[in-house]
Design an enzyme around this catalytic site. Sequence first.
Site, PDB file in Angstrom:
ATOM      1  N   HIS A   1       5.991  -6.073  11.356  1.00  9.34           N
ATOM      2  CA  HIS A   1       5.543  -4.683  11.405  1.00  9.34           C
ATOM      3  C   HIS A   1       5.237  -4.226  12.836  1.00  9.34           C
ATOM      4  O   HIS A   1       4.077  -4.145  13.243  1.00  9.34           O
ATOM      5  CB  HIS A   1       4.316  -4.442  10.520  1.00  9.34           C
ATOM      6  CG  HIS A   1       4.538  -4.774   9.083  1.00  9.34           C
ATOM      7  ND1 HIS A   1       3.569  -4.616   8.122  1.00  9.34           N
ATOM      8  CD2 HIS A   1       5.614  -5.274   8.435  1.00  9.34           C
ATOM      9  CE1 HIS A   1       4.044  -5.005   6.955  1.00  9.34           C
ATOM     10  NE2 HIS A   1       5.287  -5.407   7.123  1.00  9.34           N
TER      11      HIS A   1
ATOM     12  N   GLY B   1      -5.636   2.561  11.681  1.00  9.05           N
ATOM     13  CA  GLY B   1      -5.817   1.744  10.479  1.00  9.05           C
ATOM     14  C   GLY B   1      -5.343   0.315  10.676  1.00  9.05           C
ATOM     15  O   GLY B   1      -5.285  -0.452   9.711  1.00  9.05           O
ATOM     16  N   HIS B   2      -4.978  -0.028  11.911  1.00 10.22           N
ATOM     17  CA  HIS B   2      -4.438  -1.359  12.196  1.00 10.22           C
ATOM     18  C   HIS B   2      -5.376  -2.141  13.113  1.00 10.22           C
ATOM     19  O   HIS B   2      -5.978  -1.580  14.031  1.00 10.22           O
ATOM     20  CB  HIS B   2      -3.065  -1.243  12.859  1.00 10.22           C
ATOM     21  CG  HIS B   2      -2.059  -0.505  12.027  1.00 10.22           C
ATOM     22  ND1 HIS B   2      -1.215  -1.144  11.148  1.00 10.22           N
ATOM     23  CD2 HIS B   2      -1.777   0.825  11.937  1.00 10.22           C
ATOM     24  CE1 HIS B   2      -0.450  -0.241  10.548  1.00 10.22           C
ATOM     25  NE2 HIS B   2      -0.778   0.956  11.013  1.00 10.22           N
TER      26      HIS B   2
ATOM     27  N   HIS C   1      -3.819   9.493   3.788  1.00 12.74           N
ATOM     28  CA  HIS C   1      -5.008   8.903   4.423  1.00 12.74           C
ATOM     29  C   HIS C   1      -6.248   9.315   3.623  1.00 12.74           C
ATOM     30  O   HIS C   1      -7.059  10.142   4.066  1.00 12.74           O
ATOM     31  CB  HIS C   1      -5.101   9.369   5.867  1.00 12.74           C
ATOM     32  CG  HIS C   1      -5.978   8.501   6.725  1.00 12.74           C
ATOM     33  ND1 HIS C   1      -7.013   7.746   6.214  1.00 12.74           N
ATOM     34  CD2 HIS C   1      -5.978   8.266   8.055  1.00 12.74           C
ATOM     35  CE1 HIS C   1      -7.600   7.104   7.190  1.00 12.74           C
ATOM     36  NE2 HIS C   1      -6.982   7.385   8.332  1.00 12.74           N
TER      37      HIS C   1
ATOM     38  N   HIS D   1       0.846  -1.203   0.000  1.00  9.39           N
ATOM     39  CA  HIS D   1       0.000   0.000   0.000  1.00  9.39           C
ATOM     40  C   HIS D   1       0.880   1.251   0.000  1.00  9.39           C
ATOM     41  O   HIS D   1       2.107   1.148   0.077  1.00  9.39           O
ATOM     42  CB  HIS D   1      -0.962   0.003   1.199  1.00  9.39           C
ATOM     43  CG  HIS D   1      -0.286   0.088   2.529  1.00  9.39           C
ATOM     44  ND1 HIS D   1       0.256  -1.014   3.151  1.00  9.39           N
ATOM     45  CD2 HIS D   1      -0.062   1.135   3.355  1.00  9.39           C
ATOM     46  CE1 HIS D   1       0.783  -0.652   4.312  1.00  9.39           C
ATOM     47  NE2 HIS D   1       0.613   0.657   4.457  1.00  9.39           N
TER      48      HIS D   1
ATOM     49  N   ASP E   1      -0.359  -4.169   6.017  1.00  9.69           N
ATOM     50  CA  ASP E   1      -1.038  -3.499   7.138  1.00  9.69           C
ATOM     51  C   ASP E   1      -2.544  -3.648   6.945  1.00  9.69           C
ATOM     52  O   ASP E   1      -3.061  -3.459   5.837  1.00  9.69           O
ATOM     53  CB  ASP E   1      -0.679  -2.012   7.174  1.00  9.69           C
ATOM     54  CG  ASP E   1       0.728  -1.770   7.700  1.00  9.69           C
ATOM     55  OD1 ASP E   1       1.385  -2.755   8.088  1.00  9.69           O
ATOM     56  OD2 ASP E   1       1.166  -0.614   7.716  1.00  9.69           O
TER      57      ASP E   1
ATOM     58  N   HIS F   1     -10.084  10.483  15.111  1.00 12.78           N
ATOM     59  CA  HIS F   1      -9.112   9.564  14.516  1.00 12.78           C
ATOM     60  C   HIS F   1      -9.365   8.152  15.014  1.00 12.78           C
ATOM     61  O   HIS F   1      -9.682   7.944  16.186  1.00 12.78           O
ATOM     62  CB  HIS F   1      -7.675   9.974  14.887  1.00 12.78           C
ATOM     63  CG  HIS F   1      -6.653   8.981  14.415  1.00 12.78           C
ATOM     64  ND1 HIS F   1      -6.293   8.869  13.094  1.00 12.78           N
ATOM     65  CD2 HIS F   1      -5.930   8.034  15.083  1.00 12.78           C
ATOM     66  CE1 HIS F   1      -5.389   7.905  12.972  1.00 12.78           C
ATOM     67  NE2 HIS F   1      -5.153   7.384  14.160  1.00 12.78           N
ATOM     68  N   VAL F   2      -9.242   7.196  14.120  1.00 13.80           N
ATOM     69  CA  VAL F   2      -9.182   5.782  14.506  1.00 13.80           C
ATOM     70  C   VAL F   2      -7.986   5.170  13.791  1.00 13.80           C
ATOM     71  O   VAL F   2      -7.559   5.637  12.730  1.00 13.80           O
ATOM     72  CB  VAL F   2     -10.474   5.008  14.142  1.00 13.80           C
ATOM     73  CG1 VAL F   2     -11.654   5.508  14.948  1.00 13.80           C
ATOM     74  CG2 VAL F   2     -10.750   5.077  12.642  1.00 13.80           C
TER      75      VAL F   2
ATOM     76  N   ASP G   1       0.563  -8.246  10.373  1.00 15.94           N
ATOM     77  CA  ASP G   1       0.746  -6.911  10.964  1.00 15.94           C
ATOM     78  C   ASP G   1       0.559  -6.946  12.482  1.00 15.94           C
ATOM     79  O   ASP G   1      -0.458  -7.425  12.977  1.00 15.94           O
ATOM     80  CB  ASP G   1      -0.282  -5.974  10.304  1.00 15.94           C
ATOM     81  CG  ASP G   1      -0.297  -4.572  10.891  1.00 15.94           C
ATOM     82  OD1 ASP G   1       0.663  -4.185  11.570  1.00 15.94           O
ATOM     83  OD2 ASP G   1      -1.302  -3.856  10.650  1.00 15.94           O
TER      84      ASP G   1
ATOM     85  N   HIS H   1       6.075   2.080   3.785  1.00 12.04           N
ATOM     86  CA  HIS H   1       6.122   0.942   2.861  1.00 12.04           C
ATOM     87  C   HIS H   1       6.628   1.353   1.476  1.00 12.04           C
ATOM     88  O   HIS H   1       6.975   0.491   0.678  1.00 12.04           O
ATOM     89  CB  HIS H   1       4.738   0.310   2.722  1.00 12.04           C
ATOM     90  CG  HIS H   1       4.265  -0.333   3.984  1.00 12.04           C
ATOM     91  ND1 HIS H   1       4.261  -1.693   4.189  1.00 12.04           N
ATOM     92  CD2 HIS H   1       3.797   0.205   5.143  1.00 12.04           C
ATOM     93  CE1 HIS H   1       3.812  -1.965   5.404  1.00 12.04           C
ATOM     94  NE2 HIS H   1       3.525  -0.821   5.997  1.00 12.04           N
TER      95      HIS H   1
END
Length: 553
Positions: free
Chosen positions: A391, A368-369, A235, A73, A164, A365-366, A196, A78
């Site tokens: 990771h 992404g993992h 994002h 991604h 991820d 915010h949240v 991840d 990355h």
Amino acid sequence: MAKKQTPLRIIPLGGLDGIGKNMTAFEYGSDMILVDAGLMFPDDEQPGIDLILPDYSYVLENEEKLRGIIITHGHEDHTGALPYVLMDLAKKVPIYSSKLTLGIIEGKLAEHKINSPKFRDVSNGTHINLGAFSIDFFSMTHSIPGALGVYMRTPAGSVMHTGDFKLDQTPIDGVTPNYQAINRFATLGVDLLMSDSTNATRPGFTKSESAVGPAIRHIIKNAKGRVIVASFSSHIHRLQQICDASTAVGRKVVVTGRSMVQNTKIARELGYLKIDPDDIIDGFEVEDIPDDKIVVMCTGSQGEPMSALSRMANGDHKSFTITADDTVIISANPIPGNEKSVQGIINSLSKIGCAVYDKSTTLVHVSGHGSQEELKLMLAMAKPRFFMPVHGEAVHLRAHAKLAQEMGMRADHIFVADNGDTLEMVNGKVGWGRPVESGVVYVDGLSITDANPVVFRDRQKLASDGIVTVVSTVSKRSRAVGNVEISCRGVSFSVDDIANEAQETVRQTLQRMASKEGSNVESLRKSSRNSLSNYLWNKTRTRPMVIPVVMEV
């Protein structure tokens, strides 16, 4: 005698000692592929360094084997090392990734003035063959569109690499993880799962990205003046929600910050960011629009000193200066090491008097993992024979390993590795292999250099105690010491208070040394430095860097 079988070698070159610089090589006989080529940003202990890359010398030493580079991604951790890898490779290597990721990479390569390599657009369901590697891609949800997982088969066995991910059931673009593909690969057999680990210490599930939209819309709707939203420029899901919230309440969107302008342009051209052209305007067009009709999307969510948000807060931005009537949303999580910088920005904004919202006060915010329950679900779906957490920092990798054990996986089937450690797979069985050279490479301005603790130590010393230069002259014939001049930069004491005494101390030391038989310029320099350093410590309790210059005349 049985013929020795060729092993599949799994070689992590980065990504196992922190959040960033993800890079893993997979080697089978005369074929090799590289998955991801990321970077990491420096912390306070690396002054003057711009970027940190994984040491990819192993890839360069074996580049005749390299069949392709796969990028899961488009995030910097990355993709960021890719320009440097491509500059060092003697041959052109195809790059495989989703359309958006390739667009971001193309913009990055243009900045480095690198001709675009062979781009190969892949997506959910794409199958490719690279030498001995049979590779299938499957969609995953993350904080950027076009995130992919990778399933690879070789004569030695199979590997699933998640990239991820989080298991978001209501993603912004409607593209959910391909559970069907993951289960199909599990049926075919997953000998090794690489998953991840970023949120392996966080219980429960990670909230859906769609949970952020209502909170952002509520803030924008009720703000009296301008709204400035700082986020990662990559994002795209978050940027889409900001655009949707802005247009829904009748506000125009302004984009500022170099990477934000570039990435929104790419995402709109490729159809990943949807907003009416009339609703997104240039920073120079805002003069005729009331403040309560503007939302500014900008960089600076990590407190970077040269970012758009920092420059706005300091009054250095060409188009905007933040005032007490504005509202600022920091829609990101501080990367480990950036907490102080982010808090500094929040404090600066608070002094201005504007309203500030971040993840500690509102759901802006949240992550992404995936959190622990999602990581366990991935393990349950993939049913791997062996497992390697990737990771993350050491604490994340070990927490992920513990989750696997709790789910019944044997401890000797779990490999918590460090960068450079190598796993070898034969007939689907995994064991430790011979390590390869690993480490980090620093980008300092235009130069690329290996780790040098002495340089960092000197820079930290300069930053903490300053620098003192002492220039002395010594007669070649009579060995008499002439003038001694002292100059200082960045010291905490008054030079006038100690100058005469310090000069006399150095002069007396040099005179004693110069009158000795066999004295030379180098020994005089050393004596000069030691004499002044000891004097300054006794007088000021500081140890600035002392640079001695001794001239024979």
